[in-house]
Design an enzyme around this catalytic site. Sequence first.
Site, PDB file in Angstrom:
ATOM      1  N   CYS A 108       0.814  -1.226   0.000  1.00 14.78           N
ATOM      2  CA  CYS A 108       0.000   0.000   0.000  1.00 14.78           C
ATOM      3  C   CYS A 108       0.845   1.271   0.000  1.00 14.78           C
ATOM      4  O   CYS A 108       0.337   2.359  -0.277  1.00 14.78           O
ATOM      5  CB  CYS A 108      -0.928   0.003   1.205  1.00 14.78           C
ATOM      6  SG  CYS A 108      -2.016  -1.420   1.240  1.00 14.78           S
ATOM      7  N   HIS A 244      -3.068   7.377   2.885  1.00  9.68           N
ATOM      8  CA  HIS A 244      -3.560   6.094   2.380  1.00  9.68           C
ATOM      9  C   HIS A 244      -4.932   5.808   2.989  1.00  9.68           C
ATOM     10  O   HIS A 244      -5.123   5.918   4.213  1.00  9.68           O
ATOM     11  CB  HIS A 244      -2.553   4.993   2.748  1.00  9.68           C
ATOM     12  CG  HIS A 244      -3.048   3.609   2.478  1.00  9.68           C
ATOM     13  ND1 HIS A 244      -3.755   3.283   1.339  1.00  9.68           N
ATOM     14  CD2 HIS A 244      -2.959   2.463   3.208  1.00  9.68           C
ATOM     15  CE1 HIS A 244      -4.062   1.995   1.373  1.00  9.68           C
ATOM     16  NE2 HIS A 244      -3.603   1.476   2.497  1.00  9.68           N
ATOM     17  N   ASN A 274     -10.373   0.310   0.424  1.00 10.36           N
ATOM     18  CA  ASN A 274      -8.911   0.397   0.416  1.00 10.36           C
ATOM     19  C   ASN A 274      -8.406  -0.148  -0.921  1.00 10.36           C
ATOM     20  O   ASN A 274      -8.467  -1.349  -1.168  1.00 10.36           O
ATOM     21  CB  ASN A 274      -8.365  -0.410   1.602  1.00 10.36           C
ATOM     22  CG  ASN A 274      -6.840  -0.441   1.649  1.00 10.36           C
ATOM     23  OD1 ASN A 274      -6.174  -0.062   0.695  1.00 10.36           O
ATOM     24  ND2 ASN A 274      -6.308  -0.909   2.763  1.00 10.36           N
TER      25      ASN A 274
HETATM   26  O1  UT7 Z   1      -3.611  -1.087   3.745  1.00 10.34           O
HETATM   27  C1  UT7 Z   1      -3.282  -1.641   4.977  1.00 10.34           C
HETATM   28  C2  UT7 Z   1      -4.114  -2.885   5.114  1.00 10.34           C
HETATM   29  N1  UT7 Z   1      -4.862  -3.131   6.273  1.00 10.34           N
HETATM   30  C3  UT7 Z   1      -5.396  -2.269   7.186  1.00 10.34           C
HETATM   31  O2  UT7 Z   1      -5.233  -1.091   7.168  1.00 10.34           O
HETATM   32  C4  UT7 Z   1      -6.236  -2.883   8.261  1.00 10.34           C
HETATM   33  C5  UT7 Z   1      -6.120  -2.194   9.610  1.00 10.34           C
HETATM   34  N2  UT7 Z   1      -7.086  -2.770  10.550  1.00 10.34           N
HETATM   35  C6  UT7 Z   1      -8.390  -2.416  10.533  1.00 10.34           C
HETATM   36  O3  UT7 Z   1      -8.812  -1.598   9.713  1.00 10.34           O
HETATM   37  C7  UT7 Z   1      -9.289  -3.024  11.570  1.00 10.34           C
HETATM   38  O4  UT7 Z   1      -8.512  -3.760  12.499  1.00 10.34           O
HETATM   39  C8  UT7 Z   1     -10.408  -3.961  10.967  1.00 10.34           C
HETATM   40  C9  UT7 Z   1     -11.424  -3.139  10.202  1.00 10.34           C
HETATM   41  C10 UT7 Z   1      -9.772  -5.009  10.053  1.00 10.34           C
HETATM   42  C11 UT7 Z   1     -11.137  -4.682  12.090  1.00 10.34           C
HETATM   43  O5  UT7 Z   1     -11.698  -3.709  12.981  1.00 10.34           O
HETATM   44  P1  UT7 Z   1     -11.492  -3.858  14.545  1.00 10.34           P
HETATM   45  O6  UT7 Z   1     -12.219  -2.744  15.174  1.00 10.34           O
HETATM   46  O7  UT7 Z   1     -10.003  -3.950  14.796  1.00 10.34           O
HETATM   47  O8  UT7 Z   1     -12.237  -5.208  14.859  1.00 10.34           O
HETATM   48  P2  UT7 Z   1     -11.659  -6.561  15.513  1.00 10.34           P
HETATM   49  O9  UT7 Z   1     -10.739  -7.246  14.554  1.00 10.34           O
HETATM   50  O10 UT7 Z   1     -11.145  -6.210  16.849  1.00 10.34           O
HETATM   51  O11 UT7 Z   1     -12.977  -7.426  15.632  1.00 10.34           O
HETATM   52  C12 UT7 Z   1     -14.059  -7.034  16.506  1.00 10.34           C
HETATM   53  C13 UT7 Z   1     -15.195  -8.001  16.314  1.00 10.34           C
HETATM   54  C14 UT7 Z   1     -14.757  -9.462  16.365  1.00 10.34           C
HETATM   55  O12 UT7 Z   1     -15.785 -10.162  17.045  1.00 10.34           O
HETATM   56  P3  UT7 Z   1     -15.611 -10.577  18.616  1.00 10.34           P
HETATM   57  O13 UT7 Z   1     -14.379 -11.417  18.641  1.00 10.34           O
HETATM   58  O14 UT7 Z   1     -15.448  -9.281  19.339  1.00 10.34           O
HETATM   59  O15 UT7 Z   1     -16.880 -11.288  18.898  1.00 10.34           O
HETATM   60  C15 UT7 Z   1     -14.734  -9.896  14.936  1.00 10.34           C
HETATM   61  O16 UT7 Z   1     -15.003 -11.269  14.762  1.00 10.34           O
HETATM   62  O17 UT7 Z   1     -15.788  -7.821  15.022  1.00 10.34           O
HETATM   63  C16 UT7 Z   1     -15.875  -9.092  14.353  1.00 10.34           C
HETATM   64  N3  UT7 Z   1     -15.761  -8.854  12.921  1.00 10.34           N
HETATM   65  C17 UT7 Z   1     -16.820  -8.606  12.138  1.00 10.34           C
HETATM   66  N4  UT7 Z   1     -18.140  -8.508  12.392  1.00 10.34           N
HETATM   67  C18 UT7 Z   1     -18.942  -8.212  11.366  1.00 10.34           C
HETATM   68  C19 UT7 Z   1     -14.630  -8.835  12.175  1.00 10.34           C
HETATM   69  N5  UT7 Z   1     -14.943  -8.563  10.884  1.00 10.34           N
HETATM   70  C20 UT7 Z   1     -16.292  -8.403  10.848  1.00 10.34           C
HETATM   71  C21 UT7 Z   1     -17.191  -8.114   9.812  1.00 10.34           C
HETATM   72  N6  UT7 Z   1     -18.512  -8.014  10.101  1.00 10.34           N
HETATM   73  N7  UT7 Z   1     -16.789  -7.890   8.542  1.00 10.34           N
END
Ligand code: UT7
Length: 319
Positions: A108, A244, A274
């Site tokens: 990225c 980004h 993204n």
């Molecule tokens: O270009 C660089 C590439 N990558 C990035 O920039 C990614 C950077 N990271 C992020 O943007 C965030 O970490 C995410 C958007 C990927 C995830 O958001 P988060 O607030 O960090 O959520 P989390 O991973 O802590 O997950 C929270 C909850 C989990 O459930 P439990 O364990 O709390 O019950 C996940 O299973 O949200 C759940 N979850 C979802 N629920 C509904 C994860 N993905 C989803 C989804 N829909 N798509």
Amino acid sequence: MKIIGTGSSHPSLAVTNDKIAQIIDTSDEWIWRRTGIKQRYVVSDERFEDIAADAAFKAMENSGLSSSDIDFIICSNTLNEYTTPSLSAIIQGIIGASCPCVDINVACAGFVYALDAANAYLQIGKMHNILIICAEEPTRMMNWKDRSTCILFGDGAGAVVVSDGEGFEASDLSTSSCTEMLYQKRGLCSTPFLKQKEESPDAGAVMDGREVYKRAVKYSARDIKNVLMETGITADDVTWFVLHQANKRIIETIARYLKQPMSKFPTDIERYGNTSSASIPILLDDLNRNGLLKRGDRIMFSAFGAGFCSGACLMVWNK
Ligand code: UT7
């Protein structure tokens, strides 16, 4: 070095969060609240290389140059249908250029690295007009059963033409090898001499989202601070922070850290998701075509991604 033209292009198919919620266990509400994304464009019937070439054509048209004026092409691309030849060589043929070409893969962060490299080439004096294309189709790298990754990404291409002139102020690049946080392995041909276990070639990208999030904020803020320090200006002196587009919450956190209003941090992640290294030149093109950039505006670019690679670059808009 100054930027003299911008262009962007997207696939025809827009995929909304609601549409994704019909495929996997997620919701428009979750995706919007956690990322700021409403929809993304996804390659379907068209050829990805035509989208990349379209962005290049538009950037050349916007610059007033034609393909015969281009001395070098740098293409930032993580993955496309061809391992070889390079995507830049394919695009060169479509746009009718005859200059040398090179691909870079800095995930990225590719646009910032390409700007830095182009500036060095121009400074040597061997080249005068360089076409930078960032073209990415991350939706074909995803495991579409993994809801924490596939909802984030969209396909697209952004391009700029850079030329001799006043504009480039400073850059700061860094890579700290950390391969397990965000990666995708590809399926290679087997040989009679390999003893390793065969892995599924279509496992898709693997990401530790929380760790990437933390590093994104930390490294982007650090890179921006380094560039500010090198140029002796403050964040208040920067007109636009074109970052980004990975997650709107990441951008908001960086804005808070720099004590700057969100009005200086334009976003389009809502529409495009993204798009990896293409996200900055796509956003820059939107700003340029909407007449929001004025001569003398100071623009801070900052990007981060797999590697972990990151970088920031300060430029004055002199188009
Ligand atoms: O270009 C660089 C590439 N990558 C990035 O920039 C990614 C950077 N990271 C992020 O943007 C965030 O970490 C995410 C958007 C990927 C995830 O958001 P988060 O607030 O960090 O959520 P989390 O991973 O802590 O997950 C929270 C909850 C989990 O459930 P439990 O364990 O709390 O019950 C996940 O299973 O949200 C759940 N979850 C979802 N629920 C509904 C994860 N993905 C989803 C989804 N829909 N798509």
